[in-house]
Design a protein around this motif. Structure first.
Motif, PDB file in Angstrom:
ATOM      1  N   ALA A  18      -5.185  54.525  37.930  1.00  0.00           N
ATOM      2  CA  ALA A  18      -6.624  54.540  37.649  1.00  0.00           C
ATOM      3  C   ALA A  18      -7.356  53.417  38.362  1.00  0.00           C
ATOM      4  CB  ALA A  18      -6.853  54.431  36.141  1.00  0.00           C
ATOM      5  N   GLN A  19      -6.645  52.320  38.636  1.00  0.00           N
ATOM      6  CA  GLN A  19      -7.241  51.180  39.334  1.00  0.00           C
ATOM      7  C   GLN A  19      -7.086  51.283  40.844  1.00  0.00           C
ATOM      8  OE1 GLN A  19      -5.348  47.785  37.541  1.00  0.00           O
ATOM      9  NE2 GLN A  19      -6.158  48.252  35.502  1.00  0.00           N
ATOM     10  N   GLY A  20      -6.610  52.423  41.324  1.00  0.00           N
ATOM     11  CA  GLY A  20      -6.461  52.622  42.757  1.00  0.00           C
ATOM     12  C   GLY A  20      -5.131  52.184  43.325  1.00  0.00           C
ATOM     13  N   GLY A  21      -4.169  51.865  42.464  1.00  0.00           N
ATOM     14  CA  GLY A  21      -2.859  51.439  42.926  1.00  0.00           C
ATOM     15  C   GLY A  21      -2.058  52.595  43.504  1.00  0.00           C
ATOM     16  N   SER A  22      -0.994  52.259  44.216  1.00  0.00           N
ATOM     17  CA  SER A  22      -0.160  53.272  44.855  1.00  0.00           C
ATOM     18  C   SER A  22       0.824  53.870  43.866  1.00  0.00           C
ATOM     19  CB  SER A  22       0.610  52.655  46.029  1.00  0.00           C
ATOM     20  OG  SER A  22       1.539  51.691  45.551  1.00  0.00           O
ATOM     21  N   ILE A  23       1.390  55.013  44.249  1.00  0.00           N
ATOM     22  CA  ILE A  23       2.409  55.642  43.415  1.00  0.00           C
ATOM     23  C   ILE A  23       3.622  54.733  43.296  1.00  0.00           C
ATOM     24  CG2 ILE A  23       4.013  57.579  43.257  1.00  0.00           C
ATOM     25  CD1 ILE A  23       1.907  59.343  44.508  1.00  0.00           C
ATOM     26  N   ALA A  24       3.970  54.053  44.400  1.00  0.00           N
ATOM     27  CA  ALA A  24       5.119  53.147  44.379  1.00  0.00           C
ATOM     28  C   ALA A  24       4.906  52.025  43.363  1.00  0.00           C
ATOM     29  CB  ALA A  24       5.353  52.558  45.766  1.00  0.00           C
ATOM     30  N   ALA A  25       3.684  51.471  43.328  1.00  0.00           N
ATOM     31  CA  ALA A  25       3.378  50.400  42.382  1.00  0.00           C
ATOM     32  C   ALA A  25       3.462  50.913  40.949  1.00  0.00           C
ATOM     33  CB  ALA A  25       1.994  49.832  42.661  1.00  0.00           C
ATOM     34  N   ALA A  26       3.009  52.151  40.732  1.00  0.00           N
ATOM     35  CA  ALA A  26       3.056  52.737  39.402  1.00  0.00           C
ATOM     36  C   ALA A  26       4.504  52.948  38.952  1.00  0.00           C
ATOM     37  CB  ALA A  26       2.312  54.073  39.383  1.00  0.00           C
ATOM     38  N   VAL A  27       5.356  53.392  39.877  1.00  0.00           N
ATOM     39  CA  VAL A  27       6.765  53.609  39.553  1.00  0.00           C
ATOM     40  C   VAL A  27       7.447  52.288  39.215  1.00  0.00           C
ATOM     41  CG1 VAL A  27       9.000  54.307  40.495  1.00  0.00           C
ATOM     42  CG2 VAL A  27       6.979  55.723  40.898  1.00  0.00           C
ATOM     43  N   ILE A  28       7.162  51.255  40.008  1.00  0.00           N
ATOM     44  CA  ILE A  28       7.773  49.941  39.754  1.00  0.00           C
ATOM     45  C   ILE A  28       7.337  49.401  38.392  1.00  0.00           C
ATOM     46  CG2 ILE A  28       7.798  47.523  40.490  1.00  0.00           C
ATOM     47  CD1 ILE A  28       7.631  48.565  43.375  1.00  0.00           C
ATOM     48  N   ALA A  29       6.051  49.547  38.072  1.00  0.00           N
ATOM     49  CA  ALA A  29       5.551  49.072  36.787  1.00  0.00           C
ATOM     50  C   ALA A  29       6.220  49.818  35.638  1.00  0.00           C
ATOM     51  CB  ALA A  29       4.039  49.252  36.716  1.00  0.00           C
ATOM     52  N   ALA A  30       6.396  51.134  35.800  1.00  0.00           N
ATOM     53  CA  ALA A  30       7.050  51.926  34.756  1.00  0.00           C
ATOM     54  C   ALA A  30       8.492  51.474  34.557  1.00  0.00           C
ATOM     55  CB  ALA A  30       7.005  53.410  35.121  1.00  0.00           C
ATOM     56  N   MET A  31       9.181  51.174  35.663  1.00  0.00           N
ATOM     57  CA  MET A  31      10.567  50.709  35.560  1.00  0.00           C
ATOM     58  C   MET A  31      10.648  49.367  34.848  1.00  0.00           C
ATOM     59  SD  MET A  31      11.975  51.809  39.336  1.00  0.00           S
ATOM     60  CE  MET A  31      13.557  50.990  39.076  1.00  0.00           C
ATOM     61  N   LEU A  32       9.701  48.490  35.148  1.00  0.00           N
ATOM     62  CA  LEU A  32       9.689  47.185  34.490  1.00  0.00           C
ATOM     63  C   LEU A  32       9.408  47.328  32.997  1.00  0.00           C
ATOM     64  CD1 LEU A  32       7.776  45.022  37.142  1.00  0.00           C
ATOM     65  CD2 LEU A  32      10.191  44.866  36.519  1.00  0.00           C
ATOM     66  N   MET A  33       8.484  48.214  32.645  1.00  0.00           N
ATOM     67  CA  MET A  33       8.168  48.423  31.239  1.00  0.00           C
ATOM     68  C   MET A  33       9.374  48.972  30.476  1.00  0.00           C
ATOM     69  SD  MET A  33       5.099  47.412  30.658  1.00  0.00           S
ATOM     70  CE  MET A  33       4.673  48.171  29.101  1.00  0.00           C
ATOM     71  N   ASN A  34      10.195  49.744  31.160  1.00  0.00           N
ATOM     72  CA  ASN A  34      11.375  50.332  30.515  1.00  0.00           C
ATOM     73  C   ASN A  34      12.587  49.419  30.550  1.00  0.00           C
ATOM     74  OD1 ASN A  34      10.233  52.678  29.614  1.00  0.00           O
ATOM     75  ND2 ASN A  34      10.964  53.948  31.302  1.00  0.00           N
ATOM     76  N   ALA A  35      12.413  48.197  31.039  1.00  0.00           N
ATOM     77  CA  ALA A  35      13.551  47.277  31.134  1.00  0.00           C
ATOM     78  C   ALA A  35      14.143  46.961  29.771  1.00  0.00           C
ATOM     79  CB  ALA A  35      13.114  45.981  31.817  1.00  0.00           C
ATOM     80  N   ARG A  36      13.365  47.116  28.714  1.00  0.00           N
ATOM     81  CA  ARG A  36      13.883  46.833  27.375  1.00  0.00           C
ATOM     82  C   ARG A  36      15.042  47.750  27.017  1.00  0.00           C
ATOM     83  NH1 ARG A  36       9.391  49.910  26.983  1.00  0.00           N
ATOM     84  NH2 ARG A  36       9.284  51.621  25.466  1.00  0.00           N
ATOM     85  N   TYR A  37      15.106  48.911  27.662  1.00  0.00           N
ATOM     86  CA  TYR A  37      16.190  49.839  27.357  1.00  0.00           C
ATOM     87  C   TYR A  37      17.543  49.327  27.845  1.00  0.00           C
ATOM     88  CZ  TYR A  37      12.717  53.217  25.863  1.00  0.00           C
ATOM     89  OH  TYR A  37      11.706  53.845  25.184  1.00  0.00           O
ATOM     90  N   LEU A  38      17.539  48.327  28.714  1.00  0.00           N
ATOM     91  CA  LEU A  38      18.803  47.721  29.127  1.00  0.00           C
ATOM     92  C   LEU A  38      19.490  47.089  27.924  1.00  0.00           C
ATOM     93  CD1 LEU A  38      20.860  46.755  31.199  1.00  0.00           C
ATOM     94  CD2 LEU A  38      19.381  44.772  31.640  1.00  0.00           C
ATOM     95  N   ALA A  39      18.737  46.264  27.186  1.00  0.00           N
ATOM     96  CA  ALA A  39      19.299  45.628  25.996  1.00  0.00           C
ATOM     97  C   ALA A  39      19.645  46.659  24.933  1.00  0.00           C
ATOM     98  CB  ALA A  39      18.309  44.607  25.434  1.00  0.00           C
ATOM     99  N   MET A  40      18.784  47.652  24.741  1.00  0.00           N
ATOM    100  CA  MET A  40      19.028  48.672  23.736  1.00  0.00           C
ATOM    101  C   MET A  40      20.243  49.520  24.095  1.00  0.00           C
ATOM    102  SD  MET A  40      15.004  49.613  23.292  1.00  0.00           S
ATOM    103  CE  MET A  40      15.191  51.021  22.222  1.00  0.00           C
ATOM    104  N   GLY A  41      20.381  49.841  25.391  1.00  0.00           N
ATOM    105  CA  GLY A  41      21.512  50.643  25.830  1.00  0.00           C
ATOM    106  C   GLY A  41      22.834  49.917  25.675  1.00  0.00           C
ATOM    107  N   LEU A  42      22.841  48.620  26.000  1.00  0.00           N
ATOM    108  CA  LEU A  42      24.063  47.843  25.859  1.00  0.00           C
ATOM    109  C   LEU A  42      24.492  47.756  24.390  1.00  0.00           C
ATOM    110  CD1 LEU A  42      23.393  44.908  28.357  1.00  0.00           C
ATOM    111  CD2 LEU A  42      25.085  46.736  28.589  1.00  0.00           C
ATOM    112  N   SER A  43      23.523  47.666  23.499  1.00  0.00           N
ATOM    113  CA  SER A  43      23.864  47.532  22.083  1.00  0.00           C
ATOM    114  C   SER A  43      24.380  48.836  21.489  1.00  0.00           C
ATOM    115  CB  SER A  43      22.639  47.043  21.294  1.00  0.00           C
ATOM    116  OG  SER A  43      21.614  48.027  21.303  1.00  0.00           O
TER     117      SER A  43
END
Length: 226
Positions: free
Chosen positions: A68-93
């Protein structure tokens, strides 16, 4: 008498039942996502497909905000991956509580979302996988249905902020957090993760704070030696 099947498991049914409040909240938030995605210029089918395959509200909102702010698809994908980083800890547990080899555990792990992980927790690092499947299955259906409603009927609905929908997500995560504060160690990890997430959320790009907070949460996986 044979062993109970997955569909006849009492834990599966309990997971569905316990997930109802979270599924209802997710339905409302998903409507907001559908409206926001269309407002950002995302095609209707793409928004629905994103909910079907990504199934992660915070990551989807982060991606849409960048677009919505004019960012690229690549930037959106990277941001989504970072937001989902919490699943690393959840998955390990939760990994040791899943069944089968690596491929099967990876497939079962796809059902992990915030509320299903919390509802499946039995404490001391133990999780009930049937509860996980039941609670996540219901939430998936309402998340997808809410997205469809938001995408197709969004133009006829008030803006999400006008209805106060923007406060549902924070309240949702707060309810999960309160349920997990079962020890002084858990409280310390929660406070530390919250401080890191808030500070970096103000200073760093979207998702970095979540990634750092997830690293703090990994402390909770450590077990004191006897």
């Amino acid at each position: 008498m044979g062993a109970p099947t997955l569909t006849s498991s009492p834990a599966l049914r309990a997971g569905v039942r316990d997930a109802v409040p979270f599924a209802a909240a997710g339905f409302v938030v998903a409507i907001s996502f559908g409206i926001s995605a269309r407002a950002a210029g995302m095609p209707a089918l793409a928004a629905i497909a994103m909910s079907a395959f990504v199934y992660a509200g915070s990551a989807q909102f982060a991606a849409v905000a960048i677009l919505a702010q004019g960012g690229s698809i690549a930037a959106a994908v990277i941001a989504a991956m970072l937001m989902n980083a919490r699943y690393l800890a959840m998955g390990l547990s939760i990994g040791p509580s899943l069944h089968g080899g690596r491929l099967r555990r990876a497939l079962e792990g796809q059902s992990v979302v915030d509320a299903s992980w919390a509802l499946a927790s039995r404490g001391e690092g133990r999780f009930d996988r049937h509860t996980l499947f039941g609670s996540s299955g219901l939430q998936y259906l309402t998340w997808l249905a809410g997205t469809v409603v938001g995408v197709l009927a969004g133009a006829a609905l008030p803006h999400p902020e006008a209805l106060g929908i923007d406060v549902v997500f924070p309240a949702f995560f707060l309810a999960l957090l309160v349920g997990e504060l079962r020890s002084a160690e858990a409280e310390a990890v929660a406070v530390g993760g919250a401080i890191v997430a808030v500070v970096l959320g103000l200073l760093a790009p979207a998702g970095v704070g979540i990634l750092a907070a997830s690293a703090v949460a990994l402390v909770g996986l450590r077990r004191p030696r006897a």
